[in-house]
Design a protein around this motif. Structure first.
Motif: not given
Length: 531
Positions: A154-158, A208-217, A318-324, A334-341
């Motif tokens: 995840a770190l290298v992917g960001c 983090s779960f709540t933020v991603i769950l609301i933001t992405v869709p 893949p989930v980082l690409e999905l966010f992008y 990257i911010f959403l992936e940082v929450l996962i990190i």
């Protein structure tokens, strides 16, 4: 040891003030521990919330799904993840019930290895306990390695997403793996802060779960239809049989519900563990199911375009690409992936806590080489520092295998699941041989429902031992072969050598512990053991 403050406040003697987290009279938990043959070496600083924090932060099902989301798609599609979570959650409920019953009846930091020693026929008790302890500890080591790899990737992917010309090499991820392992090492070096860290990581995960769950869709420009999410089966494994492809992919979902025994190894750091540990275990399963299922559904609806584009991302995340693709903004992705990190680092901290307690408690009974050092608790730091340090060093060494073979390293991820199931199955087999009616149950005991849960656990353990050994894809090559059987062989060989050379003579089993009880009780009553 009387406590005048508690009398002035009107509290009965022998009770526990949970607001302060200390015993108000003779420490009943320490006396119960002494009756098992152990002294109270660790302070009981954990509350039920902090134990739940460790348990859920480690299992962290939605984080596990995020790390394996697209991998699962190739071995069954969204149908695998959506319904696989339901299946694994049901099985995990049975696993949780089985562990909770024994943790309630025998609250001890040794967890499954201690239960096996108490329940197995006398002739085989030491060997059964010894096997269980080694399987559990190796399972925890491989779990930490798998989480550290997810963090490294995840770190290298960001970095790659922010620098498109950067080409990820194996050694980049390896270095990030080691950095994550070392960084999280320090969080377990001071006992007083661990309960706070555990609660912070719990809330970090949920926020983090709540933020991603609301933001992405909500920001995705297009959404998949319901048929794709709930009824699409995809098989890119090469297996002609859809059922085999489903099972191969199920490994990833199963990883998201692994390590349910974590809370049991904090039984000597929480008051009333016979009640609090089962709450933490079952709470972990419940929160894990809700978060992972809704997270998966939300992410599948939010996939923009063809999922193959996401799977082929240059970030290897893949989930980082999905966010992008959903946000169309690199900084936001990257911010959403940082929450996962941040969530994943909390998971790794919890994994370090778990593996160090397993190592320390097993070393108390001389189950490991170097037990004199591994069984020590640092009096100032209030942690088993040597057990923690050695465990993390082994995780670092295991990471070196990633440089040699990604496929072989991935086999250890499978091994962490199956080895832990085996460590659960051994005491359950001993329980059924002894007879469930022949032990004194704790507050958490489900009778016939518990028996059904025991049977499900044993059947599933046998299933995973066989089916999770299948190759990941066909045609089978060295690059996609499942080497998990080799991992089993290496672990078994190490255990066998240690047992023959050292373990069978020095391991402290139930017989020796029972003979030590009188002396331990005397020392405990003299010191009071209010910690």
């Amino acid at each position: 040891m009387a406590d005048t403050d508690s009398k002035e406040m009107g509290q009965p003697e022998g009770t526990i003030d949970y607001e302060k987290g200390v015993a108000s009279s003779i420490d009943e938990d320490a006396m119960k521990l002494a009756e098992m043959g152990y002294t109270q070496d660790m302070k009981r600083n954990f509350s039920v919330w902090s134990v739940l924090g460790v348990g859920f932060s480690l299992t962290n099902s939605w984080f596990g799904i995020s790390a394996a989301l697209i991998t699962g798609i190739n071995s069954g599609g969204p149908l695998l993840i959506i319904y696989g979570i339901m299946l694994i959650a049901l099985i995990s409920t049975c696993v949780g019930i089985s562990l909770s019953e024994l943790a309630s009846a025998f609250p001890n930091a040794g967890g499954q290895y201690f239960w096996a020693n108490e329940l197995a026929p006398k002739k085989y008790a030491n060997f059964a306990s010894y096997l269980t302890g080694w399987f559990a500890w190796w399972g925890s080591i491989f779990t930490s390695a798998s989480v550290a790899l997810a963090m490294g990737s995840a770190l290298v992917g960001c970095w790659q997403l922010g620098h498109p010309d950067f080409v990820i090499q194996t050694w980049h991820t390896f270095v990030a793996y080691q950095i994550a392992n070392i960084f999280c090492f320090f969080f377990n070096c001071y006992g007083k802060t661990l309960p706070t860290v555990a609660k912070v990581t719990l809330w970090t995960s949920l926020i983090s779960f709540t933020v991603i769950l609301i933001t992405v869709p909500s920001v995705a420009p297009t959404h998949q239809h319901a048929k794709f999410v709930f009824a699409t089966f995809i098989n890119n494994t090469g297996w002609a049989e859809g059922g085999i492809a489903f099972i191969v992919g199920l490994v990833n979902t199963n990883w998201s519900f692994a390590c349910l025994d974590a809370a049991t190894h904090l039984a000597e750091e929480v008051h009333q563990p016979e009640r609090m540990v089962p709450i933490a275990i079952m709470g972990t399963v419940a929160i894990g199911f809700v978060t992972s299922w809704f997270f998966s559904m939300s992410m599948f609806f939010s996939i923009v375009g063809d999922f193959s584009n996401i799977a082929a991302t240059a970030t290897y995340v893949p989930v980082l690409e999905l966010f992008y693709q959903a946000l169309r903004n690199k900084a936001g992705a990257i911010f959403l992936e940082v929450l996962i990190i941040a969530t994943g680092l909390g998971c790794l901290i919890a994994s370090h806590t778990w593996q160090s307690r397993l190592c320390w408690s097993f070393a108390r009974d001389r189950g490991l080489p170097g037990h004199k050092w591994l069984s020590r608790v640092d009096p100032k730091l209030d942690v088993p520092l040597w057990a923690h340090f050695v465990s993390c060093v082994i995780v670092a060494i295991v990471g070196c295998l990633y440089l040699a073979s990604l496929t072989a390293f991935n086999s250890m991820i499978t091994a962490c699941i199956v080895l832990l199931y085996i460590s659960y199955a051994i005491p359950i087999i001993c329980l059924l041989i002894k007879g469930r009616s022949n032990i004194k149950p704790g507050p958490f005991w489900l009778g016939k429902f518990g028996l059904v849960a025991n049977c499900v656990l044993l059947i599933w353990t046998l299933f995973t031992l066989i089916m999770y050994s299948f190759p990941y894809a066909k045609p089978v090559k060295a690059s996609n072969m499942n080497y998990v059987s080799a991992v089993y062989g290496v672990v078994t060989m190490i255990m066998a050598v240690d047992w023959l050379v050292r373990g069978r003579k020095s391991f402290r089993g139930v017989g020796e512990r029972k003979s030590d009880v009188t002396e331990v009780l005397r020392r405990t009553s003299v010191t009071g053991s209010v910690r």
